[in-house]
Write a protein that holds these residues in place. Structure first.
Motif, short mmCIF file in Angstrom:
data_model
loop_
_atom_site.label_atom_id
_atom_site.label_comp_id
_atom_site.label_asym_id
_atom_site.label_seq_id
_atom_site.Cartn_x
_atom_site.Cartn_y
_atom_site.Cartn_z
N ALA A 1 0.83 -1.21 0.00
CA ALA A 1 0.00 0.00 0.00
C ALA A 1 0.86 1.26 0.00
O ALA A 1 0.56 2.24 -0.71
N LYS B 1 2.43 1.73 -3.50
CA LYS B 1 1.41 2.21 -4.44
C LYS B 1 1.10 3.69 -4.20
O LYS B 1 0.97 4.47 -5.16
N SER B 2 0.98 4.07 -2.95
CA SER B 2 0.66 5.46 -2.62
C SER B 2 1.75 6.41 -3.10
O SER B 2 1.48 7.47 -3.67
N TRP B 3 3.01 6.01 -2.90
CA TRP B 3 4.14 6.83 -3.35
C TRP B 3 4.13 6.99 -4.86
O TRP B 3 4.31 8.10 -5.39
N THR C 1 1.61 6.60 -7.08
CA THR C 1 0.47 7.35 -7.61
C THR C 1 0.57 8.84 -7.26
O THR C 1 0.16 9.69 -8.05
N ALA C 2 1.14 9.15 -6.09
CA ALA C 2 1.32 10.55 -5.71
C ALA C 2 2.26 11.27 -6.65
O ALA C 2 2.16 12.49 -6.86
#
Length: 646
Positions: A116, A119-121, A123-124
């Motif tokens: 998670a 993925k967050s890194w 997409t950011a």
């Protein structure tokens, strides 16, 4: 049967060499991250060595598309490598105490929180997540987003005659993710394509061997052709069958019953079930039992033109038929990759490990070491380590171009055969005599000279080097502990005083002049018809499935999985369970006479006649003891049963 690599890599510079990677990666452990600045950590090895200031052509367009994979380090990368070593070492208390695929994932795989966060890194930064597996997060986006995510500039660089995109400096990740990310691949877009290792690969049209043939070594003499090495020559064999190989390598009564063998290649032959069944019936092998041959295939294939997809059909056919010929009761699963690209081949290997599809995996493909980048090496080694903790052993053909100088211009080994976590399989010329008697072997290396115009001599005898077993000393992988004390320092320290991995580990039949008979459905010259036919073939992609099949027999004898076999293989070095192969086993030069159809399939285009000298492998030599053509040797009578004691 490994085929010529130059066809796939045309236009790619082969002269580049990778820097020596000391420490973790060289031993198969993921590379440690070096501090860039307080908020980011470098991913070592993500800037390719060819991306130099001199080759820099300027910044890549911000809008150009990038597809990348962020490989996950898992929760305990060092622990994974340590456990892989322990369960593979016959002297360890943990030897053979394997984990299930589920246990391995729970103990060493990435956590949900790590995935998670990654993925967050991504997409950011503006990248789109296109897929998530146990091994990586795949993303796509433009250059600007990739530069933001990975803290580097992407430039265009000259590489040989082509221009490719690559990071101008090593990629990095936020420091808080340093323990979650193993590496990133795809930031450079230079070709990363493996080729299969076969000799005389069947073209799209039918391929046939011209006779006369020997049915066993020396059974038919070329009495009307000139002598060589002071004697008349035998004709090349028609192609050995399973019965002859089983006898030569001491199969005994073992059949591989209860053992699962996987084969990875690219694509899939549409006629494999028919061809394998027909071949077994025609050549005295046990009939395939219902449900004994399986295929695991991707939903779609890509890069079929660049990878010459139809050429891989013959590779699968050889591998499947060779495994069954030597281990007729083994369960065989073919896992086809979507292309010959490293990413897709890694996916195929990942399927084997994630689902524990087999205990033994034969892989007859690879690329020269200079082409493999450190990021890909780390990704491969992680899969091999996961396999090791599950009791899965990987066997890779060592290559068909000897020291690679003739084909690449640089003396080097092949990858992934160079990995410290796989068994690299070298090649021999094999003489099986009357009544299936083992006569001798040489290291595989061929010099070819053609018959003179007047038919009285061999032009330029012994001729030029054509092919031979791959081997030598790695420049990127440190010497593994299991090779110390067995591999001579002259080889291990050829590229540095600290010592490096030497290839191969073990060997088997590979020379196409003493090769294996294979059966395949092929097209007529006009492309209008397809029919089953048989031809002789060789290469270290014959050696790899032969050794894999013999390991299936050994596993049957042991009663449990052998797993990563190198520590056990080297522990037996110098014993009678191996044929100690040398280049001159009879005390005089060895050669065979061979006739070939000029057009590859019939006499309408004429015949060519040549002499093929044996035991002439580029700068590599097969000598008493360990050598870089045949490793510790080839299995002899007693090898299979030696595993009963462990």
């Amino acid at each position: 049967m490994r085929s010529k690599r130059a066809k796939v890599r045309a236009g790619v510079s082969m002269a580049a060499t990778l820097p020596m990677l000391v420490g973790a990666l060289a031993l198969g452990i993921p590379t440690a991250h070096a501090a860039d600045h307080p908020l980011r950590d470098l991913l070592s090895g993500t800037r390719p060595v060819w991306a130099t200031a001199r080759a820099d052509k300027g910044a890549a367009s911000d809008g150009a598309r990038v597809s990348a994979r962020v490989y996950l380090a898992g929760k305990d990368a060092a622990g994974l490598a340590a456990y892989a070593r322990a369960v593979s070492d016959p002297d360890s208390a943990s030897y053979g105490k394997y984990l299930t695929a589920k246990q391995a994932q729970a103990r060493f795989g990435a956590t949900k929180a790590q995935v998670a966060a990654v993925k967050s890194w991504l997409t950011a930064a503006g990248l789109k997540v296109t897929g998530v597996t146990r091994h990586y997060v795949s993303v796509s986006g433009d250059v600007a987003a990739a530069e933001k995510a990975f803290g580097t500039q992407l430039h265009n660089f000259a590489k040989g005659s082509k221009t490719y995109r690559a990071p101008a400096s090593a990629a990095s990740v936020p420091q808080v993710l340093a323990d979650a990310v193993l590496t990133v691949t795809g930031l450079d877009n230079a070709p990363h394509m493996a080729t299969h290792d076969d000799q005389l690969p069947p073209p799209d049209t039918v391929f046939r061997n011209a006779g006369p043939f020997s049915s066993y070594y020396g059974s038919k003499t070329a009495s009307t052709l000139p002598s060589a090495y002071g004697k008349k020559l035998p004709y090349a064999v028609k192609g050995y069958t399973g019965k002859q190989l089983r006898a030569a390598y001491g199969a005994g009564t073992r059949t591989g019953k209860g053992v699962r063998v996987a084969i990875t290649d690219a694509y899939a032959s549409p006629t494999i079930a028919y061809d394998a069944g027909t071949y077994a019936k025609r050549n005295g092998d046990a009939a395939w039992k219902t449900g004994r041959l399986h295929q695991v295939l991707p939903q779609k294939y890509t890069d079929t033109k660049d990878c010459s997809a139809s050429g891989w059909y013959g590779e699968e056919t050889l591998d499947v038929e060779a495994v069954h010929a030597v281990a007729p009761a083994a369960d065989v699963t073919y896992v086809g990759a979507a292309s010959c690209g490293d990413g897709d081949l890694l996916d195929a290997l990942g399927k084997v490990v994630d689902n524990h599809l087999a205990d033994i995996v034969s892989n007859s493909w690879g690329e020269v070491e200079a082409v493999q980048t450190p990021d890909l090496a780390a990704a491969y080694d992680q899969v091999f380590q996961l396999g090791a903790v599950e009791g899965i052993g990987f066997y890779f053909s060592s290559g068909d171009d000897g020291d690679e100088v003739a084909s690449s211009g640089t003396k080097q080994v092949d990858s992934p055969a160079n990995s410290a976590w796989v068994t690299a399989v070298g090649g021999t010329s094999l003489a099986v005599g009357k009544d299936d008697m083992y006569l001798w072997e040489t290291g595989w290396g061929t010099d070819k000279a053609d018959l003179s115009a007047d038919g009285r001599s061999w032009t330029g005898f012994p001729g030029a080097f054509t092919s031979g077993a791959g081997g030598g000393t790695s420049r990127t992988v440190a010497e593994p502990s299991y090779q110390r004390g067995v591999v001579p320092d002259a080889l291990a320290k050829a590229n540095g005083a600290d010592g490096n991995r030497v290839v191969p580990d073990i060997a088997a039949i590979a020379d196409p002049n003493t090769g294996f008979l294979v059966g395949q459905t092929q097209s007529s010259p006009d492309g209008k018809k397809q029919a089953y036919s048989e031809y002789r073939i060789g290469g270290t992609s014959l050696a790899a499935p032969t050794i894999a099949a013999l390991q299936a027999l050994a596993q049957e004898a042991r009663g449990k999985a052998i797993g990563f076999a190198n520590p056990a293989i080297y522990a037996k070095a110098g014993s009678k369970v191996y044929h100690d192969v040398t280049d001159n086993p009879t005390g005089s030069g060895l050669a065979v006479a061979r006739l070939d159809f000029v057009n590859g399939y019939d006499a309408t285009g004429g015949l060519s006649t040549s002499v093929r000298s044996l035991g002439k492998d580029s700068s590599l030599t097969a000598v008493k003891g360990y050598d870089d053509v045949t490793g510790v040797g080839t299995p002899a009578s007693g090898y299979v049963e030696s595993y009963r004691r462990h």
